[in-house]
Design an enzyme around this catalytic site. Structure first.
Site, PDB file in Angstrom:
ATOM      1  N   HIS A 141       0.834  -1.212   0.000  1.00  0.00           N
ATOM      2  CA  HIS A 141       0.000   0.000   0.000  1.00  0.00           C
ATOM      3  C   HIS A 141       0.868   1.262   0.000  1.00  0.00           C
ATOM      4  O   HIS A 141       0.409   2.334   0.399  1.00  0.00           O
ATOM      5  CB  HIS A 141      -0.950   0.028   1.204  1.00  0.00           C
ATOM      6  N   SER A 271      16.100  19.460 -15.209  1.00  0.00           N
ATOM      7  CA  SER A 271      14.938  20.330 -15.306  1.00  0.00           C
ATOM      8  C   SER A 271      15.381  21.675 -15.870  1.00  0.00           C
ATOM      9  O   SER A 271      16.421  22.216 -15.471  1.00  0.00           O
ATOM     10  CB  SER A 271      14.291  20.539 -13.927  1.00  0.00           C
TER      11      SER A 271
END
Length: 468
Positions: A141, A271
Site C-alpha cells: 500500500h 529540469s
C-alpha cells in the site's frame, strides 16, 4: 526511439521487398512442380527484389487507387520477361499478392524483440545477484512493511519479463504463414493452375512456406489469415510493456526516495527550471510509450471482432498503424529499460537510513520475546514497549525528530537483560528471511538456463545512446 533493426523491419523498403521475395518463392515452387516458368524469369525477378521502383509504383497507385496492384505493375515493369510470359500473365501475379508480407514482417519483429529482451534480462539478473543480500524496506500500500532486499525486488521485475519471454517465444515458434490460399482461401486458382491436382497444390503451399522460413502454414483462411493472430502478437507485446511500466514506476518511486536512480550524464540537465533536479526521464519515457503499446491490444481485438465473413477492408489501414507501432514501441521500451538497468545506481546508505527509521518498530517483537526469555514479565514489558513506541512515533510525526525508540529501550532498566543484544536484534540482515537464497534459486533454476539456451540472441544494445 526504436532501434535501427526494428525500424528497418517496418520500413517501406522491407515491406515491398518482402512482397517480392514472396513472389519469387511462389514462382520457384511453381517451377519445381512443373509449371512453365523459366529459370531466366525467376532470376530476373530475384535480381530486382531489393531494387524497388517506388516512383513508378506511386504513379501507378494514383492511376489504380490500389497499392498492391501498383507494386505488381512496378515489379512487372522491372521484370518484363516474367510479366509478359508468366502463366496467366498479370492476373497470376495478382494471385501472388494473396500471400502478403505481414506474417513475415511479424516473425522478424518478434525475433528482434526477443533478442532485445534477452539483453534486458541479462542485465536484470546481474543487478539482482549483486544486491540479493542488501536489505531494503518493503512496501505494501506504499506504506513501510517487512524488509526485503534490493535484489529480491529486482527479481520480481525480472520474473514478469521471464513470463513475457516464454509467451513471446511460444508465439514465435507457433506463428503460422498465411500460405498459398488464393483470394478467398479456397485455393481454387491454384487448383486450376495444376489442372485439379490437389497434391501439387498442397506441395506448393508447403514449399513456399519453407522458402519463406516458416515451419507451417495456417490450416485455413479467408482472404486473410485470421486477425486473431494480430491480437495475439500485440497482446504479447502489451505484456512486455506492462512489465516494463511496473518496473519503471517502481524506479520512479525509489528515485523520489533517493534510494535508486537511473543513469544521469555528467552534463545532463534534469529540469529547465530547477537546476538541482534529477528527473527520472528515461523511466518516464518507458512508462509513456508502454502505456501506448498496452492500449493497442484492445484495438486489435476490435479489428478481429468486426471482420465480416471471409474479409472486409476496414482492417487494412488500421493494421498498417497498429502493428508497426506496437513493435516499434515495444522495441523502444526494451532498449530504454535495458539502458536504465545497465547504469542503475543504488544508494545503500540512504536505504539503510530509511530502514532504521522504521526497523525499531518492526524489531519490538524480537526484543519483547528475548526479554521474556530472559525472565521478564511479558505484560509489563509489552506495556513499556507500547508507551515507548507511541512517544517515539509522536516525536517523529510532531517534531520531525529521528526515531529514538531503541535509545528509549536502551535506557529502560526493564530491558536490561537484552541491552547487550539490541544491536544484533535490530540488524537488518536478520529481517530478510530467505531473500538471498530465493534470488539464487530463481536465477539458477529459471533465468540462467533461459539465457544460456538463447545466448545467440544477446545483441548488446543496452548502452545505446538515447535521443531526447
Amino acid at each position: 526511439y526504436a532501434s535501427k533493426e526494428m525500424t528497418l523491419i517496418w520500413s517501406p523498403q522491407k515491406k515491398f521487398s518482402t512482397w517480392r521475395r514472396l513472389w519469387v518463392a511462389l514462382a520457384t515452387a511453381e517451377k519445381e512442380l512443373g509449371l512453365n516458368i523459366t529459370q531466366q524469369q525467376i532470376d530476373q525477378m530475384a535480381s530486382k527484389v531489393d531494387s524497388i521502383n517506388f516512383a513508378f509504383a506511386e504513379v501507378k497507385e494514383k492511376e489504380f487507387r490500389h497499392d498492391v496492384m501498383s507494386h505488381v505493375h512496378a515489379f512487372g515493369h522491372q521484370c518484363p520477361d516474367a510479366a509478359a510470359d508468366y502463366p496467366s500473365g498479370r492476373d497470376e501475379l495478382l494471385h501472388h499478392r494473396q500471400l502478403r508480407a505481414d506474417p513475415a514482417q511479424g516473425e522478424s519483429g518478434v525475433g528482434v524483440e526477443t533478442a532485445a529482451a534477452t539483453d534486458l534480462y541479462s542485465l536484470l539478473a546481474s543487478v539482482a545477484d549483486q544486491h540479493k543480500a542488501l536489505p531494503t524496506l518493503g512496501f505494501t500500500h506504499y506504506q513501510p512493511a517487512q524488509l526485503t532486499t534490493v535484489g529480491k525486488r529486482v527479481s520480481l521485475w525480472l520474473q514478469d519479463f521471464v513470463m513475457d519471454f516464454h509467451c513471446v517465444l511460444q508465439l514465435y515458434t507457433d506463428l503460422p504463414f498465411r500460405g498459398v490460399k488464393g483470394t478467398t482461401g479456397t485455393q481454387a486458382s491454384f487448383l486450376d493452375l495444376f489442372q485439379g491436382d490437389h497434391s501439387k497444390v498442397k506441395a506448393l503451399e508447403a514449399r513456399v512456406t519453407q522458402l519463406m522460413g516458416f515451419s507451417k502454414p495456417i490450416a485455413v483462411s479467408g482472404q486473410t489469415y485470421t486477425r486473431k493472430i494480430d491480437w495475439q502478437v500485440v497482446a504479447a507485446l502489451s505484456g512486455i510493456s506492462q512489465s516494463a511500466h511496473k518496473m519503471c514506476t517502481d524506479i520512479r518511486l525509489l528515485a523520489n526516495l533517493k534510494e535508486v536512480e537511473e543513469p544521469f550524464g555528467k552534463n545532463q540537465i534534469g529540469s529547465s527550471a530547477m537546476a538541482y533536479k534529477r528527473n527520472p526521464m528515461r523511466s518516464e519515457r518507458v512508462c509513456s510509450i508502454a502505456r501506448f503499446v498496452m492500449s493497442l491490444s484492445a484495438n486489435c481485438a476490435q479489428t478481429h471482432a468486426v471482420q465480416w465473413f471471409e474479409r472486409t477492408l476496414d482492417d487494412s489501414a488500421n493494421r498498417r498503424l497498429v502493428l508497426a507501432e506496437a513493435f516499434l514501441g515495444t522495441d523502444c521500451v526494451l532498449n530504454v529499460a535495458a539502458n536504465i538497468i545497465d547504469g542503475i545506481q543504488v544508494w545503500p546508505q540512504v536505504i539503510r537510513k530509511h530502514i532504521m527509521a522504521e526497523l525499531p518498530f518492526m524489531a519490538t517483537e524480537n526484543i519483547l520475546m528475548n526479554a521474556v526469555k530472559a525472565g521478564g514479565d511479558r505484560q509489563i514489558l509489552h506495556e513499556a514497549i507500547r508507551e515507548h513506541s507511541m512517544e517515539a512515533g509522536r516525536r517523529v510525526k510532531v517534531e520531525g525528530a529521528d526515531n529514538d525508540l531503541l535509545e528509549r529501550i536502551a535506557k529502560d532498566d526493564k530491558f536490561a537483560a537484552v541491552h547487550s543484544q539490541l544491536s544484533s536484534l535490530t540488524d537488518p540482515a536478520q529481517f530478510i528471511g530467505r531473500c538471498p537464497l530465493q534470488v539464487d534459486e530463481f536465477l539458477s533454476e529459471e533465468v540462467r538456463p533461459l539465457l544460456q539456451n538463447h545466448s545467440g540472441m544477446l545483441v548488446g544494445r543496452a548502452v545505446a545512446e538515447l535521443n531526447v
